[in-house]
Motif scaffolding. Sequence first.
Motif, PDB file in Angstrom:
ATOM      1  N   SER A   1     -13.808  -2.941 -69.672  1.00  0.00           N
ATOM      2  CA  SER A   1     -13.788  -1.504 -69.407  1.00  0.00           C
ATOM      3  C   SER A   1     -13.328  -1.169 -67.999  1.00  0.00           C
ATOM      4  O   SER A   1     -12.875  -0.057 -67.730  1.00  0.00           O
ATOM      5  N   ASP A   2     -13.455  -2.111 -67.073  1.00  0.00           N
ATOM      6  CA  ASP A   2     -13.027  -1.858 -65.703  1.00  0.00           C
ATOM      7  C   ASP A   2     -11.668  -2.472 -65.401  1.00  0.00           C
ATOM      8  O   ASP A   2     -11.250  -2.553 -64.248  1.00  0.00           O
ATOM      9  N   LYS A   3     -10.966  -2.906 -66.463  1.00  0.00           N
ATOM     10  CA  LYS A   3      -9.661  -3.536 -66.290  1.00  0.00           C
ATOM     11  C   LYS A   3      -8.582  -2.667 -66.934  1.00  0.00           C
ATOM     12  O   LYS A   3      -8.871  -1.813 -67.762  1.00  0.00           O
TER      13      LYS A   3
ATOM     14  N   PRO B   1     -13.326   3.559 -72.339  1.00  0.00           N
ATOM     15  CA  PRO B   1     -12.854   2.474 -71.471  1.00  0.00           C
ATOM     16  C   PRO B   1     -12.880   1.134 -72.199  1.00  0.00           C
ATOM     17  O   PRO B   1     -13.881   0.777 -72.825  1.00  0.00           O
TER      18      PRO B   1
ATOM     19  N   ALA C   1      -5.706  -0.910 -60.223  1.00  0.00           N
ATOM     20  CA  ALA C   1      -6.528  -1.908 -60.915  1.00  0.00           C
ATOM     21  C   ALA C   1      -6.516  -3.208 -60.135  1.00  0.00           C
ATOM     22  O   ALA C   1      -5.485  -3.579 -59.544  1.00  0.00           O
ATOM     23  N   GLU C   2      -7.641  -3.871 -60.152  1.00  0.00           N
ATOM     24  CA  GLU C   2      -7.726  -5.211 -59.561  1.00  0.00           C
ATOM     25  C   GLU C   2      -7.306  -6.271 -60.574  1.00  0.00           C
ATOM     26  O   GLU C   2      -6.827  -7.335 -60.215  1.00  0.00           O
TER      27      GLU C   2
END
Length: 276
Positions: free
Chosen positions: A16-18, A186, A38-39
């Motif tokens: 979800s954080d990608k 997400p 994005a990391e």
Amino acid sequence: MKLLRPSSLSELDGASDKLLLAGGTEVVPLLRDGILRAETLVDVREIVPRGVRDGVVGAGTTLAELEVDPQIPDALREACRLAASPQLRNMGSVGGNLLQSTRCWYWRLKYPCRLHGGDRCHAAEGEHREHAIFANDFCASAHPSDVAAALLALDARVRTSRRELGVAELYRVPNDADRRTTTLHPGELILEIELPPVAASVYLKAMDRKRWSFPQVGVAVARSSTGTRIALAGVAPIPWLLTGAEDVDAATPLPRTAWKVDVARALVGRALAQIT
């Protein structure tokens, strides 16, 4: 920046954080311009189905593959053909095309507009010749996907990594409480698109250039046993479904978008004539 290439859906847990990408024709330019950050990037090409079988289209299928497949309804084939240059159609996936961001220059130039969390729509007050004529009171941006309008007219359904929903349910008009234009969660990934049978369909498009330009007005019409559906591209913040040709009269154009109403009316009439 880190790049992941999962080989199964289970490896997407915690994504979800990608940032997910397939063809990259939308995501890469937005990363380059600093609109997306994005990391970690997740290349989903190995886990998203590709190809057409029994009326089901893998979301990883490219626009170039769809435009030449005889199983695909005419409206979708034509929408794919007109969507972009051959190079982009060879790379861009149908799933990614559904999630295109607006081409509004204020948003692209990172003005603090409402879609960026600001308190004003710069287009409504500024240059807006190419902007929305429906649902434009909060945000006047125009959705650029030819393919989304065709699928909306075809009454297609989408299967994601979490649920099934109609194409119409994939989108939402942004408002002050929620400024998103899609309902995806997400980390949620579009996997397949189901195409109901239709008797006839057509896609017509008005654009500034003769080829490979975003729609100023796109009109998709599909006739099936349940009736006729009309959907428009380039006229609202999301792909726009009409209940009938007379709905064009309900448009709320901005001062410099009134011309789009006349074009939409003409293309809707022409498309209906073609399928009947």
